[in-house]
Design a protein around this motif. Structure first.
Motif, mmCIF file in Angstrom:
data_model
loop_
_atom_site.group_PDB
_atom_site.id
_atom_site.type_symbol
_atom_site.label_atom_id
_atom_site.label_comp_id
_atom_site.label_asym_id
_atom_site.label_seq_id
_atom_site.Cartn_x
_atom_site.Cartn_y
_atom_site.Cartn_z
ATOM 1 N N SER A 132 0.831 -1.203 0.000
ATOM 2 C CA SER A 132 0.000 0.000 0.000
ATOM 3 C C SER A 132 0.869 1.258 0.000
ATOM 4 O O SER A 132 0.461 2.300 -0.533
ATOM 5 C CB SER A 132 -0.934 0.004 1.215
ATOM 6 O OG SER A 132 -0.217 0.196 2.428
ATOM 7 N N PHE A 133 2.063 1.157 0.566
ATOM 8 C CA PHE A 133 3.000 2.286 0.545
ATOM 9 C C PHE A 133 3.620 2.436 -0.841
ATOM 10 O O PHE A 133 3.731 3.550 -1.372
ATOM 11 C CB PHE A 133 4.088 2.073 1.597
ATOM 12 C CG PHE A 133 5.175 3.107 1.579
ATOM 13 C CD1 PHE A 133 4.951 4.394 2.053
ATOM 14 C CD2 PHE A 133 6.442 2.801 1.076
ATOM 15 C CE1 PHE A 133 5.954 5.350 2.029
ATOM 16 C CE2 PHE A 133 7.444 3.743 1.050
ATOM 17 C CZ PHE A 133 7.203 5.023 1.535
ATOM 18 N N GLN A 134 4.003 1.325 -1.447
ATOM 19 C CA GLN A 134 4.600 1.375 -2.787
ATOM 20 C C GLN A 134 3.630 1.955 -3.817
ATOM 21 O O GLN A 134 4.022 2.714 -4.708
ATOM 22 C CB GLN A 134 5.031 -0.028 -3.222
ATOM 23 C CG GLN A 134 6.267 -0.558 -2.515
ATOM 24 C CD GLN A 134 6.652 -1.927 -3.010
ATOM 25 O OE1 GLN A 134 5.806 -2.832 -3.090
ATOM 26 N NE2 GLN A 134 7.922 -2.116 -3.352
ATOM 27 N N ASN A 135 2.358 1.611 -3.687
ATOM 28 C CA ASN A 135 1.364 2.055 -4.667
ATOM 29 C C ASN A 135 1.062 3.547 -4.579
ATOM 30 O O ASN A 135 0.389 4.092 -5.468
ATOM 31 C CB ASN A 135 0.067 1.264 -4.487
ATOM 32 C CG ASN A 135 0.214 -0.190 -4.905
ATOM 33 O OD1 ASN A 135 1.128 -0.541 -5.655
ATOM 34 N ND2 ASN A 135 -0.668 -1.038 -4.414
ATOM 35 N N LEU A 136 1.549 4.215 -3.552
ATOM 36 C CA LEU A 136 1.318 5.653 -3.438
ATOM 37 C C LEU A 136 1.989 6.420 -4.575
ATOM 38 O O LEU A 136 1.560 7.530 -4.909
ATOM 39 C CB LEU A 136 1.830 6.181 -2.098
ATOM 40 C CG LEU A 136 0.997 5.805 -0.867
ATOM 41 C CD1 LEU A 136 1.579 6.471 0.374
ATOM 42 C CD2 LEU A 136 -0.462 6.201 -1.038
ATOM 43 N N GLU A 137 3.027 5.861 -5.154
ATOM 44 C CA GLU A 137 3.657 6.513 -6.297
ATOM 45 C C GLU A 137 2.667 6.651 -7.449
ATOM 46 O O GLU A 137 2.614 7.684 -8.124
ATOM 47 C CB GLU A 137 4.899 5.728 -6.741
ATOM 48 C CG GLU A 137 6.035 5.749 -5.729
ATOM 49 C CD GLU A 137 7.302 5.127 -6.290
ATOM 50 O OE1 GLU A 137 7.297 4.783 -7.503
ATOM 51 O OE2 GLU A 137 8.273 4.983 -5.537
ATOM 52 N N ASP A 165 -1.583 2.112 15.775
ATOM 53 C CA ASP A 165 -1.902 1.228 16.905
ATOM 54 C C ASP A 165 -1.337 -0.168 16.679
ATOM 55 O O ASP A 165 -1.254 -0.966 17.620
ATOM 56 C CB ASP A 165 -3.422 1.154 17.103
ATOM 57 C CG ASP A 165 -4.152 0.754 15.822
ATOM 58 O OD1 ASP A 165 -4.658 -0.376 15.767
ATOM 59 O OD2 ASP A 165 -4.201 1.571 14.888
ATOM 60 N N LEU A 166 -0.947 -0.453 15.424
ATOM 61 C CA LEU A 166 -0.319 -1.745 15.087
ATOM 62 C C LEU A 166 1.170 -1.562 14.809
ATOM 63 O O LEU A 166 1.737 -2.213 13.936
ATOM 64 C CB LEU A 166 -1.007 -2.359 13.859
ATOM 65 C CG LEU A 166 -2.510 -2.641 13.995
ATOM 66 C CD1 LEU A 166 -3.075 -3.163 12.681
ATOM 67 C CD2 LEU A 166 -2.768 -3.630 15.129
ATOM 68 N N ASN A 167 1.791 -0.691 15.576
ATOM 69 C CA ASN A 167 3.199 -0.370 15.341
ATOM 70 C C ASN A 167 4.104 -1.591 15.478
ATOM 71 O O ASN A 167 5.162 -1.660 14.848
ATOM 72 C CB ASN A 167 3.649 0.723 16.317
ATOM 73 C CG ASN A 167 4.908 1.415 15.855
ATOM 74 O OD1 ASN A 167 5.007 1.871 14.712
ATOM 75 N ND2 ASN A 167 5.900 1.482 16.738
ATOM 76 N N HIS A 168 3.687 -2.564 16.283
ATOM 77 C CA HIS A 168 4.493 -3.780 16.453
ATOM 78 C C HIS A 168 4.479 -4.651 15.189
ATOM 79 O O HIS A 168 5.299 -5.563 15.063
ATOM 80 C CB HIS A 168 3.967 -4.591 17.640
ATOM 81 C CG HIS A 168 2.526 -5.011 17.503
ATOM 82 N ND1 HIS A 168 1.496 -4.112 17.626
ATOM 83 C CD2 HIS A 168 1.962 -6.221 17.235
ATOM 84 C CE1 HIS A 168 0.343 -4.737 17.460
ATOM 85 N NE2 HIS A 168 0.597 -6.021 17.216
ATOM 86 N N VAL A 172 6.601 -0.742 7.081
ATOM 87 C CA VAL A 172 7.180 0.423 6.409
ATOM 88 C C VAL A 172 7.973 1.217 7.440
ATOM 89 O O VAL A 172 7.404 1.752 8.397
ATOM 90 C CB VAL A 172 6.087 1.310 5.775
ATOM 91 C CG1 VAL A 172 6.727 2.479 5.037
ATOM 92 C CG2 VAL A 172 5.203 0.497 4.838
ATOM 93 N N LYS A 173 9.279 1.290 7.254
ATOM 94 C CA LYS A 173 10.115 2.009 8.200
ATOM 95 C C LYS A 173 9.847 3.507 8.132
ATOM 96 O O LYS A 173 9.482 4.056 7.090
ATOM 97 C CB LYS A 173 11.598 1.741 7.904
ATOM 98 C CG LYS A 173 12.018 0.293 8.136
ATOM 99 C CD LYS A 173 13.502 0.118 7.885
ATOM 100 C CE LYS A 173 13.945 -1.313 8.150
ATOM 101 N NZ LYS A 173 15.398 -1.498 7.905
#
Length: 264
Positions: A132-137, A165-168, A172-173
């Motif tokens: 989902s982070f990669q698709n932001l491009e 809340d799901l940081n554990h 994505v760094k």
């Protein structure tokens, strides 16, 4: 006789207003003008949420506008609309028209119409989902193409990392997040739509920037939502369950006494 009847049938002239009447009329007129002047001018801005499905865009919008979090996921088809009115420092009134755009619309014909005219864009991803982070491009290129194609200036863009809340379970760094934001001249924000952490603060900053209002640190802190930890009450054991657990523990203890393992 006829003249007397004509005189008596004539309407009496209206009474001459007294000085107190004139003062009262002037006061009422002034009050009416003040009421019309007191109606504040309300600034309106279009804010759109973009990103893959299931990253929490609808939850973010509902948390901000209704202070509510739905535990069951419901896919947004097309676009949903929300509105939130804010009073910023200096008695500046702003209304945010929030467009929650479904994740499946990225290849649709209407996506350009949804994006066009936006004053601010929130690019959202799920910190536990690297794709989902990669698709932001791709989502960001859509925004660039929409505005550059008509010669308009780019809207205010904020990179949103949701589900803190799901940081554990983070995939994505933070360094990756910050690098993407810096390379594309974006604002940056982490939040949790589930707990409400940092949601109000993010939108408050957006509204203030669009309205030309400079916020102080105390004003930003006031906009922050206080998040409290959720306490889970587990059901207590009944007497039969407790006795069975006790007997099981005693049996396990006796076994461990009879057969031990020593590491030398």
């Amino acid at each position: 006789m006829q003249q007397q009847m004509d005189a008596s049938s004539r309407a009496a002239p209206p009474p001459v207003p007294t000085a107190s009447d004139r003062k009262r009329q002037a006061a009422n007129a002034a009050r009416a003008m003040e009421d019309s002047d007191d109606e504040p001018e309300q600034l309106q801005f279009k804010v759109i949420l973009l990103g893959d499905g299931a990253v929490g865009k609808t939850s973010i919008a509902m948390r901000f506008t209704e202070d509510h979090f739905a535990k069951q996921y419901k896919q947004t088809i097309g676009v949903d609309f929300f509105i939130k009115r804010l009073v910023l420092p200096g008695e500046v009134h702003a209304a945010l028209q929030i467009w929650d755009i479904g994740g499946q619309t990225i290849g649709g014909k209407m996506i350009g119409n949804y994006i066009y005219g936006a004053d601010a864009v929130l690019l959202c991803y799920d910190i536990t989902n690297y794709e989902s982070f990669q698709n932001l491009e791709d989502w960001y290129r859509l925004v660039q193409r929409t505005f550059q194609g008509v010669g308009d200036t780019m809207p205010r863009v904020t990179l949103i990392g949701n589900k803190t809340d799901l940081n554990h379970m983070r995939m994505v760094k933070v360094e990756k997040h910050n690098l993407f934001a810096d390379e594309n001249d974006m604002y940056s924000c982490f939040m949790s739509a589930k707990t409400g952490d940092n949601v109000d603060q993010c939108f408050f900053r957006v509204a203030a920037d669009l309205s030309g209002v400079t916020l102080t640190k105390p004003e930003i802190e006031v906009a922050s939502k206080i998040v409290t930890a959720q306490i889970v009450n587990h059901p207590l054991e009944d007497e039969s369950d407790a006795s069975q657990t006790k007997n099981h523990n005693e049996t396990a203890a006796n076994r461990s006494k009879g057969s031990g393992c020593v590491v030398q």
